[in-house]
Design a protein around this motif. Structure first.
Motif, PDB file in Angstrom:
ATOM      1  N   ALA A 169       0.828  -1.195   0.000  1.00 56.61           N
ATOM      2  CA  ALA A 169       0.000   0.000   0.000  1.00 56.61           C
ATOM      3  C   ALA A 169       0.868   1.252   0.000  1.00 56.61           C
ATOM      4  CB  ALA A 169      -0.929  -0.009   1.215  1.00 56.61           C
ATOM      5  N   LEU A 188      -5.978   0.859  -0.785  1.00 52.32           N
ATOM      6  CA  LEU A 188      -4.935   0.531   0.185  1.00 52.32           C
ATOM      7  C   LEU A 188      -5.493  -0.437   1.219  1.00 52.32           C
ATOM      8  CD1 LEU A 188      -3.658   4.189   0.762  1.00 52.32           C
ATOM      9  CD2 LEU A 188      -2.925   2.559  -0.998  1.00 52.32           C
ATOM     10  N   THR A 207      -9.853   4.184  -1.892  1.00 51.47           N
ATOM     11  CA  THR A 207     -10.504   3.379  -0.855  1.00 51.47           C
ATOM     12  C   THR A 207      -9.454   2.873   0.117  1.00 51.47           C
ATOM     13  OG1 THR A 207     -12.285   2.656  -2.334  1.00 51.47           O
ATOM     14  CG2 THR A 207     -11.889   1.333  -0.369  1.00 51.47           C
ATOM     15  N   LYS A 208      -9.737   3.019   1.394  1.00 53.86           N
ATOM     16  CA  LYS A 208      -8.841   2.532   2.447  1.00 53.86           C
ATOM     17  C   LYS A 208      -9.578   1.424   3.197  1.00 53.86           C
ATOM     18  CE  LYS A 208      -4.857   3.270   4.624  1.00 53.86           C
ATOM     19  NZ  LYS A 208      -4.559   4.511   5.345  1.00 53.86           N
ATOM     20  N   ILE A 222      -4.084   4.563  11.513  1.00 48.91           N
ATOM     21  CA  ILE A 222      -4.652   4.771  10.185  1.00 48.91           C
ATOM     22  C   ILE A 222      -5.466   6.065  10.156  1.00 48.91           C
ATOM     23  CG2 ILE A 222      -6.370   3.889   8.551  1.00 48.91           C
ATOM     24  CD1 ILE A 222      -5.422   1.068   9.301  1.00 48.91           C
ATOM     25  N   LYS A 226      -5.478  10.435   8.276  1.00 47.32           N
ATOM     26  CA  LYS A 226      -6.645  10.618   7.414  1.00 47.32           C
ATOM     27  C   LYS A 226      -6.548  11.877   6.565  1.00 47.32           C
ATOM     28  CE  LYS A 226     -11.698  10.512   7.652  1.00 47.32           C
ATOM     29  NZ  LYS A 226     -12.875  10.364   8.576  1.00 47.32           N
ATOM     30  N   LEU A 229      -5.106  11.916   2.883  1.00 44.08           N
ATOM     31  CA  LEU A 229      -5.852  11.327   1.775  1.00 44.08           C
ATOM     32  C   LEU A 229      -6.990  12.265   1.371  1.00 44.08           C
ATOM     33  CD1 LEU A 229      -5.999   7.588   2.912  1.00 44.08           C
ATOM     34  CD2 LEU A 229      -4.730   8.511   0.969  1.00 44.08           C
ATOM     35  N   THR A 233     -12.231  10.009   0.048  1.00 40.41           N
ATOM     36  CA  THR A 233     -11.763   8.638   0.297  1.00 40.41           C
ATOM     37  C   THR A 233     -12.851   7.806   0.962  1.00 40.41           C
ATOM     38  OG1 THR A 233      -9.459   9.342   0.510  1.00 40.41           O
ATOM     39  CG2 THR A 233     -10.050   7.241   1.514  1.00 40.41           C
ATOM     40  N   TRP A 235     -13.744   4.845   3.360  1.00 44.48           N
ATOM     41  CA  TRP A 235     -13.112   4.149   4.481  1.00 44.48           C
ATOM     42  C   TRP A 235     -13.942   2.907   4.808  1.00 44.48           C
ATOM     43  CZ3 TRP A 235      -8.557   5.982   6.611  1.00 44.48           C
ATOM     44  CH2 TRP A 235      -8.155   7.247   6.159  1.00 44.48           C
TER      45      TRP A 235
END
Length: 281
Positions: A169, A188, A207-208, A222, A226, A229, A233, A235
């Motif tokens: 990632a 990721l 996309t996480k 994580i 934030k 990003l 995004t 999540w």
């Protein structure tokens, strides 16, 4: 008088004779220290060797049916020194997925996660890491260059999604900064990256995906990144998942215990990969 002198001389000689003996007696402690140092070195060498073997065994691909590594009537699987390619045969693919492996994880450990993506009509390239860990900066540059080569040699796939797990990632986040012409989306998995690079200005979908029991990439770290990003995004939190279950290997050092099956975690991650591939142009 002569007798006293002789006696004194005898005493002096006996004392002189004792000096070498005194030095001889001082040698064993040094010898003991040398042996102790040698055993300490043996211990640390053995510990390092066993630890390395233990780690290699834990990240070895397992619990994957042999048929998953073979081509079929619907999928052509090609294994090269740089990557594993999964190409759909029943329809002309419109998009491609480049997926970077996690540190120490073999490319084939991601076959169960990604083969269904190819079966859904998307060409998949799983990029291998040099020495499985890409420990040097030059190794990471090689990996990024390999991804560029794949894209440039497949002009029939004008649209690409880039993705990765853990270190993979991080490599995805690096790559997307250098090639904005071909990458239409980024995904990721199980990673705290980006940690320093500001990707908030990206205009592509991102996309996480992370897991609640992942202690290698824990939720709080994580979320702490934030702001690096884009605001758009997506999540996705997998309840009960951990770090290692994004692939098929045994255990990741310091990871938490999963409370859901590996197949369930990968199905949720795969759903997000397919959603990304279907939405991008």
């Amino acid at each position: 008088m002569e007798q006293k002198s002789a006696a004194g001389l005898a005493i002096l000689l006996s004392c002189l004779d004792g000096i070498p003996a005194m030095f001889a007696m001082s040698k064993p402690p040094f010898a003991v220290k040398t042996r102790i140092h040698r055993w300490i070195r043996y211990f640390f060498f053995s510990f390092a060797t066993l630890s390395t073997l233990w780690m290699i065994n834990n990240v070895r691909t397992r619990d994957v049916d042999d048929s998953m590594f073979q081509s079929s009537t619907s999928i052509a699987l090609t294994d090269t020194p740089a990557s594993l390619e999964l190409r759909p045969l029943l329809a002309q693919p419109k998009r491609g997925l480049i997926f970077f492996c996690g540190s120490g994880i073999a490319a084939d450990a991601y076959i169960p996660l990604l083969r269904p993506v190819a079966e859904a009509g998307f060409t998949v390239f799983i990029i291998k890491l040099p020495w499985r860990f890409a420990p040097l900066e030059s190794h990471k540059e090689i990996v990024l260059s390999q991804a560029k080569d794949i894209i440039s040699t497949h002009p029939g796939l004008p649209s690409w999604v880039i993705a990765g797990h853990s270190l993979g990632a991080a490599l995805s986040a690096r790559y997307v900064q250098t090639d904005t012409d071909h990458i239409a989306g980024m995904l990721l998995l199980g990673s705290t990256h980006p940690k320093s690079a500001d990707l908030s200005g990206l205009r592509i979908p991102v996309t996480k995906v992370f897991a609640t029991n992942d202690q290698v990439a824990p939720r709080e770290k994580i979320i702490a990144n934030k702001n690096l990003l884009p605001r758009q995004t997506r999540w996705v939190e997998i309840d009960g998942g951990n770090h290692s279950q994004f692939a098929h290997y045994r255990y990741q050092l310091l990871d938490g215990d999963a409370t859901i099956p590996r197949e369930q975690q990968q199905a949720q991650a795969r759903e997000e990969i397919l959603a990304m591939l279907k939405q991008v142009d």
